[in-house]
Design an enzyme around this catalytic site. Sequence first.
Site, PDB file in Angstrom:
ATOM      1  CG  HIS A  12      -0.430   0.314   2.498  1.00 46.72           C
ATOM      2  ND1 HIS A  12       0.254  -0.632   3.249  1.00 46.72           N
ATOM      3  CD2 HIS A  12      -0.434   1.451   3.227  1.00 46.72           C
ATOM      4  CE1 HIS A  12       0.637  -0.076   4.383  1.00 46.72           C
ATOM      5  NE2 HIS A  12       0.244   1.181   4.398  1.00 46.72           N
ATOM      6  CE  LYS A  58       3.809   6.873   3.540  1.00 44.26           C
ATOM      7  NZ  LYS A  58       3.510   6.612   4.952  1.00 44.26           N
ATOM      8  CG  HIS A  75       2.534   7.845  -0.301  1.00 43.28           C
ATOM      9  ND1 HIS A  75       1.860   8.786   0.452  1.00 43.28           N
ATOM     10  CD2 HIS A  75       1.979   6.650   0.002  1.00 43.28           C
ATOM     11  CE1 HIS A  75       0.941   8.185   1.176  1.00 43.28           C
ATOM     12  NE2 HIS A  75       0.986   6.888   0.920  1.00 43.28           N
ATOM     13  CG  HIS A 127      -3.329   3.711   0.973  1.00 42.92           C
ATOM     14  ND1 HIS A 127      -2.628   3.817  -0.210  1.00 42.92           N
ATOM     15  CD2 HIS A 127      -2.522   4.178   1.946  1.00 42.92           C
ATOM     16  CE1 HIS A 127      -1.430   4.338   0.044  1.00 42.92           C
ATOM     17  NE2 HIS A 127      -1.349   4.568   1.347  1.00 42.92           N
ATOM     18  CG  HIS A 128      -3.393   8.194   2.209  1.00 38.02           C
ATOM     19  ND1 HIS A 128      -3.354   8.304   3.581  1.00 38.02           N
ATOM     20  CD2 HIS A 128      -2.248   7.564   1.853  1.00 38.02           C
ATOM     21  CE1 HIS A 128      -2.229   7.784   4.027  1.00 38.02           C
ATOM     22  NE2 HIS A 128      -1.543   7.312   2.996  1.00 38.02           N
TER      23      HIS A 128
END
Length: 190
Positions: free
Chosen positions: A39, A43, A68, A101-102
Amino acid sequence: MTGQQTVLAHSVETAHICGIMASEMALNVRRAKRCGLLHDIGKIGIPDHILLKPGKLSEEEMVVMKTHAEKGREMIDDLLVSFGLENVAHVDILRNIASYHHESVNGSGYPDNRSGEDIPLEARIVAVADVFDALTSRRSYKEAWSNEEAFATLQQLAGDKLDQDCVDALLAHQAEIREIQRRFRENTRG
Protein backbone atom coordinates in the site's frame (compact mmCIF):
# COMPACT_ATOMS: atom_id res chain seq x y z
CA MET A 1 15.68 2.57 11.24
CA THR A 2 15.82 3.98 7.71
CA GLY A 3 12.73 5.31 5.99
CA GLN A 4 12.45 2.17 3.88
CA GLN A 5 12.73 -0.09 6.95
CA THR A 6 10.03 1.94 8.72
CA VAL A 7 7.72 1.65 5.70
CA LEU A 8 8.35 -2.11 5.47
CA ALA A 9 7.61 -2.76 9.15
CA HIS A 10 4.44 -0.65 8.92
CA SER A 11 3.38 -2.40 5.71
CA VAL A 12 3.79 -5.93 7.12
CA GLU A 13 1.73 -5.20 10.22
CA THR A 14 -0.90 -3.31 8.22
CA ALA A 15 -1.18 -6.21 5.75
CA HIS A 16 -1.90 -8.71 8.51
CA ILE A 17 -4.54 -6.45 10.04
CA CYS A 18 -6.06 -6.13 6.54
CA GLY A 19 -6.26 -9.93 6.37
CA ILE A 20 -8.35 -10.05 9.54
CA MET A 21 -10.65 -7.29 8.32
CA ALA A 22 -10.98 -8.83 4.85
CA SER A 23 -12.11 -12.09 6.42
CA GLU A 24 -14.81 -10.25 8.37
CA MET A 25 -15.96 -8.47 5.21
CA ALA A 26 -15.93 -11.54 2.92
CA LEU A 27 -13.05 -10.28 0.77
CA ASN A 28 -10.32 -12.71 -0.26
CA VAL A 29 -7.95 -12.70 2.70
CA ARG A 30 -4.82 -13.83 0.89
CA ARG A 31 -5.21 -11.18 -1.81
CA ALA A 32 -5.95 -8.44 0.71
CA LYS A 33 -2.89 -9.31 2.82
CA ARG A 34 -0.54 -9.56 -0.15
CA CYS A 35 -1.78 -6.37 -1.74
CA GLY A 36 -1.84 -4.58 1.61
CA LEU A 37 1.90 -5.16 1.85
CA LEU A 38 2.41 -2.75 -1.04
CA HIS A 39 0.00 0.00 0.00
CA ASP A 40 2.86 2.43 0.72
CA ILE A 41 5.24 1.32 -2.05
CA GLY A 42 5.20 4.88 -3.39
CA LYS A 43 6.98 6.08 -0.25
CA ILE A 44 10.16 4.66 -1.78
CA GLY A 45 10.09 7.83 -3.88
CA ILE A 46 9.75 10.16 -0.88
CA PRO A 47 13.04 11.60 0.41
CA ASP A 48 14.03 10.41 3.91
CA HIS A 49 14.30 14.00 5.16
CA ILE A 50 10.52 14.23 4.66
CA LEU A 51 9.60 10.62 5.45
CA LEU A 52 11.51 10.62 8.75
CA LYS A 53 11.12 14.26 9.75
CA PRO A 54 10.89 14.47 13.55
CA GLY A 55 8.09 17.02 13.51
CA LYS A 56 5.11 18.28 11.61
CA LEU A 57 5.52 18.49 7.85
CA SER A 58 5.35 21.90 6.19
CA GLU A 59 2.71 22.49 3.52
CA GLU A 60 5.32 21.93 0.81
CA GLU A 61 6.53 18.72 2.44
CA MET A 62 2.96 17.48 2.80
CA VAL A 63 2.40 18.04 -0.93
CA VAL A 64 5.43 15.84 -1.62
CA MET A 65 4.27 13.20 0.91
CA LYS A 66 0.83 13.00 -0.69
CA THR A 67 2.41 12.05 -4.02
CA HIS A 68 3.22 8.59 -2.65
CA ALA A 69 -0.24 7.27 -3.61
CA GLU A 70 0.18 8.26 -7.25
CA LYS A 71 3.84 7.21 -7.26
CA GLY A 72 2.78 3.82 -5.88
CA ARG A 73 0.25 3.32 -8.67
CA GLU A 74 2.84 4.33 -11.27
CA MET A 75 5.45 1.97 -9.80
CA ILE A 76 2.99 -0.93 -9.77
CA ASP A 77 1.90 -0.22 -13.35
CA ASP A 78 5.54 0.01 -14.50
CA LEU A 79 6.39 -3.31 -12.83
CA LEU A 80 3.36 -5.04 -14.30
CA VAL A 81 4.13 -3.83 -17.80
CA SER A 82 7.87 -4.59 -17.48
CA PHE A 83 7.16 -8.18 -16.51
CA GLY A 84 4.13 -8.70 -18.76
CA LEU A 85 1.80 -9.11 -15.79
CA GLU A 86 -0.80 -6.46 -16.56
CA ASN A 87 -3.46 -9.13 -17.22
CA VAL A 88 -2.91 -11.10 -14.00
CA ALA A 89 -6.20 -11.79 -12.21
CA HIS A 90 -7.08 -9.34 -9.43
CA VAL A 91 -4.24 -6.93 -10.21
CA ASP A 92 -6.77 -4.08 -9.87
CA ILE A 93 -6.92 -4.81 -6.12
CA LEU A 94 -3.23 -3.96 -5.89
CA ARG A 95 -3.66 -0.81 -7.99
CA ASN A 96 -6.69 0.31 -5.99
CA ILE A 97 -4.96 -0.12 -2.65
CA ALA A 98 -1.86 1.83 -3.70
CA SER A 99 -3.94 4.56 -5.32
CA TYR A 100 -6.84 5.07 -2.93
CA HIS A 101 -5.83 4.12 0.61
CA HIS A 102 -5.80 7.82 1.58
CA GLU A 103 -9.24 8.63 0.24
CA SER A 104 -11.89 9.50 2.87
CA VAL A 105 -15.50 8.41 2.77
CA ASN A 106 -16.53 12.08 3.09
CA GLY A 107 -14.56 12.99 -0.06
CA SER A 108 -11.79 14.95 1.69
CA GLY A 109 -8.97 12.48 0.98
CA TYR A 110 -6.43 12.23 -1.78
CA PRO A 111 -5.42 11.86 -4.57
CA ASP A 112 -8.86 11.98 -6.28
CA ASN A 113 -11.28 13.14 -3.55
CA ARG A 114 -13.32 9.97 -3.98
CA SER A 115 -16.09 9.32 -1.47
CA GLY A 116 -18.17 6.49 -0.06
CA GLU A 117 -18.67 3.50 -2.35
CA ASP A 118 -16.55 5.17 -5.07
CA ILE A 119 -13.56 4.12 -2.98
CA PRO A 120 -12.90 0.42 -3.63
CA LEU A 121 -13.57 -1.80 -0.61
CA GLU A 122 -9.99 -3.04 -0.49
CA ALA A 123 -8.73 0.57 -0.22
CA ARG A 124 -11.26 1.35 2.54
CA ILE A 125 -10.03 -1.71 4.47
CA VAL A 126 -6.40 -0.68 4.10
CA ALA A 127 -7.24 2.89 5.14
CA VAL A 128 -8.56 1.68 8.51
CA ALA A 129 -5.67 -0.72 9.10
CA ASP A 130 -3.20 1.95 8.01
CA VAL A 131 -4.57 4.57 10.40
CA PHE A 132 -4.70 2.09 13.26
CA ASP A 133 -1.11 0.96 12.76
CA ALA A 134 0.12 4.55 12.33
CA LEU A 135 -1.56 5.58 15.59
CA THR A 136 -0.26 2.62 17.60
CA SER A 137 3.31 2.73 16.25
CA ARG A 138 6.10 5.01 17.34
CA ARG A 139 7.24 7.40 14.64
CA SER A 140 10.07 9.90 14.45
CA TYR A 141 7.50 12.64 15.11
CA LYS A 142 5.29 10.96 17.78
CA GLU A 143 5.02 8.30 20.44
CA ALA A 144 2.80 5.25 19.99
CA TRP A 145 -0.77 5.54 21.18
CA SER A 146 -2.42 2.81 23.22
CA ASN A 147 -4.78 0.49 21.37
CA GLU A 148 -7.66 1.88 23.41
CA GLU A 149 -6.89 5.44 22.29
CA ALA A 150 -6.59 4.27 18.68
CA PHE A 151 -9.85 2.27 18.84
CA ALA A 152 -11.66 5.34 20.22
CA THR A 153 -10.22 7.54 17.46
CA LEU A 154 -11.28 5.05 14.77
CA GLN A 155 -14.80 5.10 16.18
CA GLN A 156 -14.80 8.90 15.99
CA LEU A 157 -13.61 8.81 12.37
CA ALA A 158 -16.05 6.06 11.32
CA GLY A 159 -18.66 7.24 8.84
CA ASP A 160 -16.77 10.49 8.20
CA LYS A 161 -13.16 9.83 7.19
CA LEU A 162 -13.22 6.01 7.49
CA ASP A 163 -15.74 3.41 6.37
CA GLN A 164 -18.01 2.42 9.27
CA ASP A 165 -18.17 -1.26 8.29
CA CYS A 166 -14.38 -1.46 8.01
CA VAL A 167 -13.91 0.13 11.43
CA ASP A 168 -16.46 -2.31 12.88
CA ALA A 169 -14.53 -5.21 11.29
CA LEU A 170 -11.30 -4.09 12.94
CA LEU A 171 -12.95 -3.52 16.32
CA ALA A 172 -14.52 -6.99 16.21
CA HIS A 173 -11.03 -8.57 16.23
CA GLN A 174 -9.13 -6.70 18.91
CA ALA A 175 -7.53 -9.79 20.47
CA GLU A 176 -6.19 -10.98 17.10
CA ILE A 177 -4.87 -7.51 16.35
CA ARG A 178 -3.02 -7.44 19.68
CA GLU A 179 -1.44 -10.78 18.79
CA ILE A 180 -0.30 -9.42 15.40
CA GLN A 181 1.21 -6.40 17.14
CA ARG A 182 2.99 -8.56 19.68
CA ARG A 183 4.39 -10.93 17.07
CA PHE A 184 5.60 -8.34 14.58
CA ARG A 185 6.87 -5.76 17.02
CA GLU A 186 8.94 -8.39 18.82
CA ASN A 187 10.43 -9.44 15.47
CA THR A 188 11.29 -5.87 14.40
CA ARG A 189 12.84 -4.98 17.74
CA GLY A 190 14.97 -8.11 18.05
